[in-house]
Write an enzyme that holds these catalytic residues in place. Structure first.
Site, PDB file in Angstrom:
ATOM      1  CG  HIS A  55      -0.462   0.056   2.535  1.00 47.47           C
ATOM      2  ND1 HIS A  55       0.313  -0.936   3.092  1.00 47.47           N
ATOM      3  CD2 HIS A  55      -0.580   1.011   3.504  1.00 47.47           C
ATOM      4  CE1 HIS A  55       0.635  -0.609   4.334  1.00 47.47           C
ATOM      5  NE2 HIS A  55       0.114   0.590   4.609  1.00 47.47           N
ATOM      6  CG  HIS A  57       0.057   4.326   4.777  1.00 48.74           C
ATOM      7  ND1 HIS A  57      -0.665   3.581   5.683  1.00 48.74           N
ATOM      8  CD2 HIS A  57      -0.767   5.316   4.351  1.00 48.74           C
ATOM      9  CE1 HIS A  57      -1.887   4.101   5.789  1.00 48.74           C
ATOM     10  NE2 HIS A  57      -1.969   5.136   4.996  1.00 48.74           N
ATOM     11  CG  ASP A  59       4.788   2.799   7.462  1.00 45.38           C
ATOM     12  OD1 ASP A  59       3.874   3.339   6.818  1.00 45.38           O
ATOM     13  OD2 ASP A  59       4.575   1.887   8.296  1.00 45.38           O
ATOM     14  CG  HIS A  60       3.817  -0.028   4.297  1.00 45.97           C
ATOM     15  ND1 HIS A  60       3.823  -1.322   4.758  1.00 45.97           N
ATOM     16  CD2 HIS A  60       3.414   0.731   5.347  1.00 45.97           C
ATOM     17  CE1 HIS A  60       3.435  -1.350   6.020  1.00 45.97           C
ATOM     18  NE2 HIS A  60       3.178  -0.113   6.405  1.00 45.97           N
ATOM     19  CG  HIS A 113      -4.105   0.168   6.781  1.00 46.40           C
ATOM     20  ND1 HIS A 113      -4.033   0.775   8.012  1.00 46.40           N
ATOM     21  CD2 HIS A 113      -2.928   0.444   6.169  1.00 46.40           C
ATOM     22  CE1 HIS A 113      -2.849   1.391   8.125  1.00 46.40           C
ATOM     23  NE2 HIS A 113      -2.174   1.203   7.015  1.00 46.40           N
ATOM     24  CG  ASP A 132       0.497  -1.417   7.860  1.00 44.85           C
ATOM     25  OD1 ASP A 132       1.404  -2.208   8.158  1.00 44.85           O
ATOM     26  OD2 ASP A 132       0.660  -0.181   7.803  1.00 44.85           O
ATOM     27  CG  HIS A 170       3.727  -1.842  11.598  1.00 42.98           C
ATOM     28  ND1 HIS A 170       4.544  -0.747  11.766  1.00 42.98           N
ATOM     29  CD2 HIS A 170       3.031  -1.618  10.459  1.00 42.98           C
ATOM     30  CE1 HIS A 170       4.337   0.125  10.776  1.00 42.98           C
ATOM     31  NE2 HIS A 170       3.426  -0.386   9.959  1.00 42.98           N
TER      32      HIS A 170
HETATM   33 FE    FE Z   1       2.658   0.591   8.149  1.00 43.12          FE
HETATM   34 ZN    ZN Z   2      -0.033   1.575   6.561  1.00 42.14          ZN
END
Ligand code: FE
Ligand code: ZN
Length: 252
Positions: A55, A57, A59-60, A113, A132, A170
Site C-alpha cells: 500500500h 503509506h 513506511d511501505h 486500512h 498493515d 509491524h
Molecule cells: Fe505501516
Molecule cells: Zn499503513
C-alpha cells in the site's frame, strides 16, 4: 527454495527480503527504509530485482525510488494506489499473479486500512505478506475503507490454508494483545498466546511472523463472525461486530 530475511526497520516496521536461490532473484516486500534494505541485501550477498508494495503509506513505499536507483529493480504496486506510489513498473489488483522465479504469488485485495491495499500469497511456500491489513492479534487502522470492505478483506485472508505463515509489517503484538484480552477475555488460546508474546518481548524477540491458524483462534478482528464475540460486542452480523471492535481498539 525461498528464503525470507526479516529485519527491523524504522521504529516498529519489519523489512522483508524474499530470495529465490534457484533464479537468483530477490524481492523487497515494501520499502520502509531504502538504506536498510540495500545494506541487508548486501550482507546476504543477494541482488535486489523486484519490489512488491502492499500500500502507499510512506513506511511501505517510501524507499521505492532510492532502491530502484541503486538496483534498477522492477516495482509492482496496487493499481488503486498507483498515483500515490513512486516508480511503478506494473500495477496489480486482486486475483492477479506475480512471480519470483518459479514461485507464484497471488494478489489478494485487502482494502480497508487503505482503499487499495493488497497482500501477496505464495501458495506453494504457504506464506503471505499482508502489510498493515492483518497483524498478529490485530488489524490495521481503518484509515480509508469501510467496515464492510475491511471485513470482506479479512474473510479473504481467513479463507487461506490455516497453516499459512503470516508476515505482517509491524511489531504491534504486545499492544494488540492487551486489547484482544479486553475484547475476548474468556478465550484460553488467546491467553496462552498473550503470555508467549509477553515473554518474547521481554527478551527483545520478534513475535512476527504468526500463523493464520493461531490468528483464527485468537485475533478478535478475525472472530467478528463468532457468536460469542457478536453477543459481547453487539451488531447482528460480522460487519457490525467488526466495526464495533475496530472503533473500540481506536479508543483503547
Ligand atoms: Fe505501516
Ligand atoms: Zn499503513
Amino acid at each position: 527454495m525461498l528464503h525470507i530475511h526479516q529485519f527491523p526497520c524504522l521504529s516498529d516496521n519489519y523489512g522483508y527480503l524474499l530470495h529465490n536461490a534457484e533464479s537468483g532473484e530477490t524481492v523487497c516486500i515494501d520499502t520502509p527504509d531504502a538504506d536498510a534494505y540495500l545494506r541487508e541485501a548486501e550482507s546476504k550477498g543477494w541482488t535486489i530485482t523486484q519490489i512488491w508494495n502492499t500500500h502507499w503509506h510512506p513506511d511501505h513505499a517510501g524507499g521505492n525510488e532510492a532502491i530502484k536507483a541503486a538496483t534498477g529493480c522492477h516495482i509492482v504496486a496496487p493499481a488503486a494506489e498507483a498515483p500515490k506510489i513512486a516508480a511503478i513498473d506494473r500495477t496489480v489488483a486482486g486475483r492477479d499473479t506475480v512471480r519470483v522465479g518459479a514461485h507464484e504469488a497471488q494478489i489478494i485485495d485487502v482494502g480497508g486500512h487503505t482503499h487499495g491495499h493488497i497482500a501477496y500469497h505464495l501458495p506453494d511456500a504457504e506464506i503471505a505478506f499482508v502489510g498493515d491489513a492483518l497483524f498478529a492479534l490485530g488489524c490495521g487502522r481503518m484509515f480509508e475503507g469501510t467496515a464492510d470492505q475491511f471485513w470482506n478483506s479479512l474473510l479473504r485472508l481467513k479463507s487461506l490454508p490455516p497453516q499459512t505463515t503470516i508476515y505482517c509489517a509491524h511489531e504491534y503484538t504486545a499492544a494488540n494483545a492487551r486489547f484482544a484480552l479486553h475484547a475476548d477475555p474468556d478465550n484460553g488460546a488467546l491467553r496462552d498466546y498473550a503470555e508467549e508474546v509477553e515473554a518474547l518481548r521481554a527478551q527483545g524477540k520478534p513475535t512476527v511472523p504468526t500463523t493464520l491458524e493461531r490468528e483464527l483462534a485468537s485475533n478478535p478482528f478475525l472472530r467478528a463472525d463468532d457468536a460469542g464475540m457478536q453477543g459481547r460486542w453487539g451488531g447482528g452480523d460480522a460487519v457490525a461486530t467488526f466495526a464495533a471492535l475496530r472503533a473500540a481498539k481506536d479508543a483503547f
